[in-house]
Scaffold this motif. Structure first.
Motif, PDB file in Angstrom:
ATOM      1  N   ARG A 286       5.313  -1.596  -5.345  1.00  0.00           N
ATOM      2  CA  ARG A 286       4.449  -1.975  -6.473  1.00  0.00           C
ATOM      3  C   ARG A 286       2.974  -1.923  -6.078  1.00  0.00           C
ATOM      4  O   ARG A 286       2.131  -1.507  -6.870  1.00  0.00           O
ATOM      5  CB  ARG A 286       4.825  -3.350  -6.999  1.00  0.00           C
ATOM      6  CG  ARG A 286       6.137  -3.328  -7.735  1.00  0.00           C
ATOM      7  CD  ARG A 286       6.524  -4.666  -8.263  1.00  0.00           C
ATOM      8  NE  ARG A 286       7.864  -4.599  -8.814  1.00  0.00           N
ATOM      9  CZ  ARG A 286       8.237  -5.231  -9.907  1.00  0.00           C
ATOM     10  NH1 ARG A 286       7.373  -5.976 -10.552  1.00  0.00           N
ATOM     11  NH2 ARG A 286       9.460  -5.123 -10.343  1.00  0.00           N
ATOM     12  N   ALA A 287       2.664  -2.316  -4.855  1.00  0.00           N
ATOM     13  CA  ALA A 287       1.286  -2.234  -4.371  1.00  0.00           C
ATOM     14  C   ALA A 287       0.841  -0.773  -4.281  1.00  0.00           C
ATOM     15  O   ALA A 287      -0.279  -0.430  -4.655  1.00  0.00           O
ATOM     16  CB  ALA A 287       1.151  -2.914  -3.010  1.00  0.00           C
ATOM     17  N   ARG A 288       1.744   0.100  -3.806  1.00  0.00           N
ATOM     18  CA  ARG A 288       1.428   1.532  -3.703  1.00  0.00           C
ATOM     19  C   ARG A 288       1.169   2.113  -5.091  1.00  0.00           C
ATOM     20  O   ARG A 288       0.181   2.822  -5.309  1.00  0.00           O
ATOM     21  CB  ARG A 288       2.574   2.288  -3.025  1.00  0.00           C
ATOM     22  CG  ARG A 288       2.267   3.758  -2.765  1.00  0.00           C
ATOM     23  CD  ARG A 288       3.506   4.539  -2.393  1.00  0.00           C
ATOM     24  NE  ARG A 288       4.460   4.639  -3.483  1.00  0.00           N
ATOM     25  CZ  ARG A 288       4.324   5.465  -4.530  1.00  0.00           C
ATOM     26  NH1 ARG A 288       3.277   6.256  -4.623  1.00  0.00           N
ATOM     27  NH2 ARG A 288       5.237   5.503  -5.469  1.00  0.00           N
ATOM     28  N   VAL A 289       2.028   1.799  -6.045  1.00  0.00           N
ATOM     29  CA  VAL A 289       1.861   2.294  -7.414  1.00  0.00           C
ATOM     30  C   VAL A 289       0.554   1.762  -8.005  1.00  0.00           C
ATOM     31  O   VAL A 289      -0.192   2.500  -8.655  1.00  0.00           O
ATOM     32  CB  VAL A 289       3.072   1.894  -8.290  1.00  0.00           C
ATOM     33  CG1 VAL A 289       2.805   2.132  -9.764  1.00  0.00           C
ATOM     34  CG2 VAL A 289       4.319   2.651  -7.839  1.00  0.00           C
ATOM     35  N   TYR A 290       0.258   0.501  -7.737  1.00  0.00           N
ATOM     36  CA  TYR A 290      -0.993  -0.089  -8.221  1.00  0.00           C
ATOM     37  C   TYR A 290      -2.199   0.651  -7.639  1.00  0.00           C
ATOM     38  O   TYR A 290      -3.143   0.969  -8.352  1.00  0.00           O
ATOM     39  CB  TYR A 290      -1.045  -1.573  -7.857  1.00  0.00           C
ATOM     40  CG  TYR A 290      -2.355  -2.223  -8.183  1.00  0.00           C
ATOM     41  CD1 TYR A 290      -2.669  -2.580  -9.489  1.00  0.00           C
ATOM     42  CD2 TYR A 290      -3.296  -2.466  -7.181  1.00  0.00           C
ATOM     43  CE1 TYR A 290      -3.885  -3.169  -9.801  1.00  0.00           C
ATOM     44  CE2 TYR A 290      -4.510  -3.050  -7.487  1.00  0.00           C
ATOM     45  CZ  TYR A 290      -4.800  -3.401  -8.789  1.00  0.00           C
ATOM     46  OH  TYR A 290      -6.012  -3.964  -9.087  1.00  0.00           O
ATOM     47  N   GLU A 291      -2.141   0.948  -6.338  1.00  0.00           N
ATOM     48  CA  GLU A 291      -3.249   1.658  -5.695  1.00  0.00           C
ATOM     49  C   GLU A 291      -3.410   3.061  -6.270  1.00  0.00           C
ATOM     50  O   GLU A 291      -4.537   3.517  -6.495  1.00  0.00           O
ATOM     51  CB  GLU A 291      -3.029   1.721  -4.187  1.00  0.00           C
ATOM     52  CG  GLU A 291      -3.252   0.391  -3.496  1.00  0.00           C
ATOM     53  CD  GLU A 291      -2.933   0.441  -2.007  1.00  0.00           C
ATOM     54  OE1 GLU A 291      -2.766   1.544  -1.452  1.00  0.00           O
ATOM     55  OE2 GLU A 291      -2.843  -0.641  -1.404  1.00  0.00           O
ATOM     56  N   VAL A 292      -2.295   3.744  -6.523  1.00  0.00           N
ATOM     57  CA  VAL A 292      -2.355   5.086  -7.126  1.00  0.00           C
ATOM     58  C   VAL A 292      -2.962   4.997  -8.520  1.00  0.00           C
ATOM     59  O   VAL A 292      -3.849   5.777  -8.875  1.00  0.00           O
ATOM     60  CB  VAL A 292      -0.951   5.733  -7.169  1.00  0.00           C
ATOM     61  CG1 VAL A 292      -0.936   6.976  -8.049  1.00  0.00           C
ATOM     62  CG2 VAL A 292      -0.474   6.076  -5.760  1.00  0.00           C
ATOM     63  N   ASP A 293      -2.489   4.030  -9.316  1.00  0.00           N
ATOM     64  CA  ASP A 293      -3.031   3.848 -10.668  1.00  0.00           C
ATOM     65  C   ASP A 293      -4.515   3.503 -10.630  1.00  0.00           C
ATOM     66  O   ASP A 293      -5.300   4.011 -11.434  1.00  0.00           O
ATOM     67  CB  ASP A 293      -2.271   2.746 -11.418  1.00  0.00           C
ATOM     68  CG  ASP A 293      -0.862   3.171 -11.809  1.00  0.00           C
ATOM     69  OD1 ASP A 293      -0.550   4.377 -11.709  1.00  0.00           O
ATOM     70  OD2 ASP A 293      -0.072   2.285 -12.200  1.00  0.00           O
ATOM     71  N   LEU A 294      -4.897   2.633  -9.692  1.00  0.00           N
ATOM     72  CA  LEU A 294      -6.299   2.249  -9.562  1.00  0.00           C
ATOM     73  C   LEU A 294      -7.152   3.457  -9.173  1.00  0.00           C
ATOM     74  O   LEU A 294      -8.237   3.662  -9.722  1.00  0.00           O
ATOM     75  CB  LEU A 294      -6.444   1.130  -8.525  1.00  0.00           C
ATOM     76  CG  LEU A 294      -7.835   0.567  -8.333  1.00  0.00           C
ATOM     77  CD1 LEU A 294      -8.362  -0.047  -9.627  1.00  0.00           C
ATOM     78  CD2 LEU A 294      -7.828  -0.473  -7.211  1.00  0.00           C
ATOM     79  N   LYS A 295      -6.652   4.276  -8.251  1.00  0.00           N
ATOM     80  CA  LYS A 295      -7.388   5.472  -7.830  1.00  0.00           C
ATOM     81  C   LYS A 295      -7.568   6.425  -9.008  1.00  0.00           C
ATOM     82  O   LYS A 295      -8.662   6.945  -9.235  1.00  0.00           O
ATOM     83  CB  LYS A 295      -6.639   6.172  -6.698  1.00  0.00           C
ATOM     84  CG  LYS A 295      -7.331   7.405  -6.181  1.00  0.00           C
ATOM     85  CD  LYS A 295      -6.550   8.066  -5.073  1.00  0.00           C
ATOM     86  CE  LYS A 295      -7.240   9.332  -4.620  1.00  0.00           C
ATOM     87  NZ  LYS A 295      -6.466  10.070  -3.638  1.00  0.00           N
TER      88      LYS A 295
END
Length: 151
Positions: free
Chosen positions: A83-92
């Protein structure tokens, strides 16, 4: 003593199955399906090494085939990391989109400034052109007036 020996043999067998497994993990995080297609169940370990530790296993685990075995705490950590990885991708992606939008805004502001300047230039041209015509008409009027006095 005999029961403990069976438990230790079972743990050793379980470890060798996990280490020697050829299939990749089906899922990151909480498992939704076993290798056999069965539904994962949440169970509690009663072994000496992991008493009370929760783990996922399969409803068909007793048939002797390869089935999922995943510690609950490991699944939770994987779930959090994913979930943190997906959040970081979405944020990027959001930041990239924001940057593109800001670039478009800067271009639009420049275009508006250029249009305003060209409108002002047209206004000055009209003012100067109108002023020139007015001066010319005034000059002709004076000239005609002066000629009429001499005639």
């Amino acid at each position: 003593m005999e029961t403990e020996a069976y438990i230790l043999m079972d743990e050793a067998h379980s470890r060798s199955n996990i280490v020697g497994r050829t299939e990749p993990e089906i899922e990151v995080g909480f498992p939704n399906i076993c290798y056999c297609g069965g539904q994962p169940l949440l169970q509690t370990s009663y072994t000496r090494n992991d008493p009370g530790r929760k783990y996922f296993t399969c409803e068909n685990v007793s048939d002797g085939d390869m089935h999922i075995h995943k510690w609950w705490d490991v699944a939770v950590m994987e779930e959090i990391r994913e979930r943190a990885r997906v959040y970081e991708v979405d944020l990027k992606e959001h930041r990239e989109q924001e940057s593109i939008t800001e670039e478009k805004i800067v271009k639009l502001e420049k275009l508006v400034a250029e249009l305003q300047k060209s409108k002002l230039d047209e206004g000055y041209e009209l003012l100067i052109g109108g002023g020139t015509i007015t001066v010319f008409v005034l000059f002709l009027s004076i000239l005609l007036y002066c000629r009429s006095d001499y005639v």
